[in-house]
Enzyme design. Structure first.
Site, PDB file in Angstrom:
ATOM      1  N   TYR A   1       6.390  51.738 -42.222  1.00  0.00           N
ATOM      2  CA  TYR A   1       5.428  52.831 -42.171  1.00  0.00           C
ATOM      3  C   TYR A   1       4.122  52.446 -42.839  1.00  0.00           C
ATOM      4  CZ  TYR A   1       7.482  53.940 -46.777  1.00  0.00           C
ATOM      5  OH  TYR A   1       7.959  53.883 -48.064  1.00  0.00           O
TER       6      TYR A   1
ATOM      7  N   LYS B   1       1.244  59.272 -43.370  1.00  0.00           N
ATOM      8  CA  LYS B   1       2.218  58.212 -43.076  1.00  0.00           C
ATOM      9  C   LYS B   1       2.434  58.142 -41.568  1.00  0.00           C
ATOM     10  CE  LYS B   1       4.900  58.643 -47.334  1.00  0.00           C
ATOM     11  NZ  LYS B   1       6.240  58.917 -47.898  1.00  0.00           N
TER      12      LYS B   1
ATOM     13  N   GLN C   1      -2.065  50.388 -46.335  1.00  0.00           N
ATOM     14  CA  GLN C   1      -0.887  49.670 -46.801  1.00  0.00           C
ATOM     15  C   GLN C   1       0.226  49.833 -45.778  1.00  0.00           C
ATOM     16  OE1 GLN C   1       0.065  50.413 -50.970  1.00  0.00           O
ATOM     17  NE2 GLN C   1       2.197  50.744 -50.418  1.00  0.00           N
TER      18      GLN C   1
ATOM     19  N   HIS D   1       8.400  63.522 -47.471  1.00  0.00           N
ATOM     20  CA  HIS D   1       9.009  62.743 -46.397  1.00  0.00           C
ATOM     21  C   HIS D   1      10.273  62.055 -46.884  1.00  0.00           C
ATOM     22  CE1 HIS D   1       9.485  58.809 -44.261  1.00  0.00           C
ATOM     23  NE2 HIS D   1       9.588  59.673 -43.272  1.00  0.00           N
TER      24      HIS D   1
ATOM     25  N   GLU E   1       1.832  47.535 -28.584  1.00  0.00           N
ATOM     26  CA  GLU E   1       0.744  47.810 -29.524  1.00  0.00           C
ATOM     27  C   GLU E   1       1.090  49.130 -30.201  1.00  0.00           C
ATOM     28  OE1 GLU E   1      -3.394  49.394 -28.400  1.00  0.00           O
ATOM     29  OE2 GLU E   1      -3.596  47.197 -28.390  1.00  0.00           O
TER      30      GLU E   1
ATOM     31  N   LYS F   1      16.764  58.809 -58.860  1.00  0.00           N
ATOM     32  CA  LYS F   1      15.534  59.618 -58.763  1.00  0.00           C
ATOM     33  C   LYS F   1      15.672  60.692 -57.686  1.00  0.00           C
ATOM     34  CE  LYS F   1      11.983  58.155 -56.394  1.00  0.00           C
ATOM     35  NZ  LYS F   1      10.839  57.407 -55.907  1.00  0.00           N
TER      36      LYS F   1
ATOM     37  N   ASN G   1       4.440  49.494 -45.412  1.00  0.00           N
ATOM     38  CA  ASN G   1       5.690  49.416 -46.166  1.00  0.00           C
ATOM     39  C   ASN G   1       6.829  49.126 -45.200  1.00  0.00           C
ATOM     40  OD1 ASN G   1       4.319  50.166 -48.527  1.00  0.00           O
ATOM     41  ND2 ASN G   1       4.595  52.322 -48.077  1.00  0.00           N
TER      42      ASN G   1
END
Length: 186
Positions: free
Chosen positions: A134, A74, A48, A121, A30, A171, A50
């Site tokens: 994450y 996060k 959310q 991060h 878990e 980027k 990712n």
């Protein structure tokens, strides 16, 4: 189910170790339980999930963050392989502004890093075929997304030598330094 909650060097960052129950079929774990972690003083509402895959060691993703009102907490974990995970304190009023923490997250260690809003991060893959998952507390917002240069001398991040040239997005390669970001953000 008890979580091993370990505060680390920079205020707000927390390493989590969660139990894994294994038998001849495999394992169960878990990896997030809001109520159990609330008992340990961790309050986060994630909106959310990712999932990132990197084919080769030496992939460097970051350093990323979002501005308010879309700044993100996060919770980062590795489900395959290993990464050197980095969080940089970019909270202007923090006594540790501009300081960074790096730690290995791996499927073998089964550890996680909770990174609060106000940190940039990123991670460097230490193995081939890495999968990083994450949770974030705010949805992605392109207009509020920013990057911080991974090799800014003012930060002095000590990225491990992985025996390969770093692979970065354009980027990330051209991201501003901390000083440039400070001027941009006022």
């Amino acid at each position: 189910m008890r979580y091993d909650v370990r505060p680390v060097a920079l205020e707000g960052l927390v390493e989590l170790r969660v139990p894994k129950f294994a038998d001849d079929r495999g394992f169960f774990s878990e990896v997030w339980n809001r109520d159990a972690l609330a008992e340990a003083g961790i309050q986060a509402e994630f909106v959310q999930d990712n999932h990132s895959f990197s084919a080769a060691k030496g992939v460097l993703r970051g350093l990323h963050f979002q501005l308010e009102p879309a700044a993100q907490d996060k919770l980062v974990r590795v489900t395959r392989g290993a990464v050197f995970d980095v969080a940089v304190d970019i909270r202007p009023q923090s006594s540790t502004f501009g300081q960074w923490l790096g730690m290995t997250l791996s499927a073998e260690l089964w550890n996680q890093l909770l990174i609060p809003a106000g940190f940039a991060h990123g991670f460097l893959t230490l193995t081939d075929n890495c999968e990083v998952q994450y949770k974030v507390s705010a949805p992605y917002d392109r207009k509020l997304e920013r990057s911080l240069r991974f090799d800014d001398p003012a930060l002095g991040i000590e990225w491990p030598d992985v025996g390969a040239r770093f692979q970065l997005s354009e980027k990330d390669r051209t991201a501003p330094t901390l000083e440039q970001l400070r001027r941009e953000l006022g």
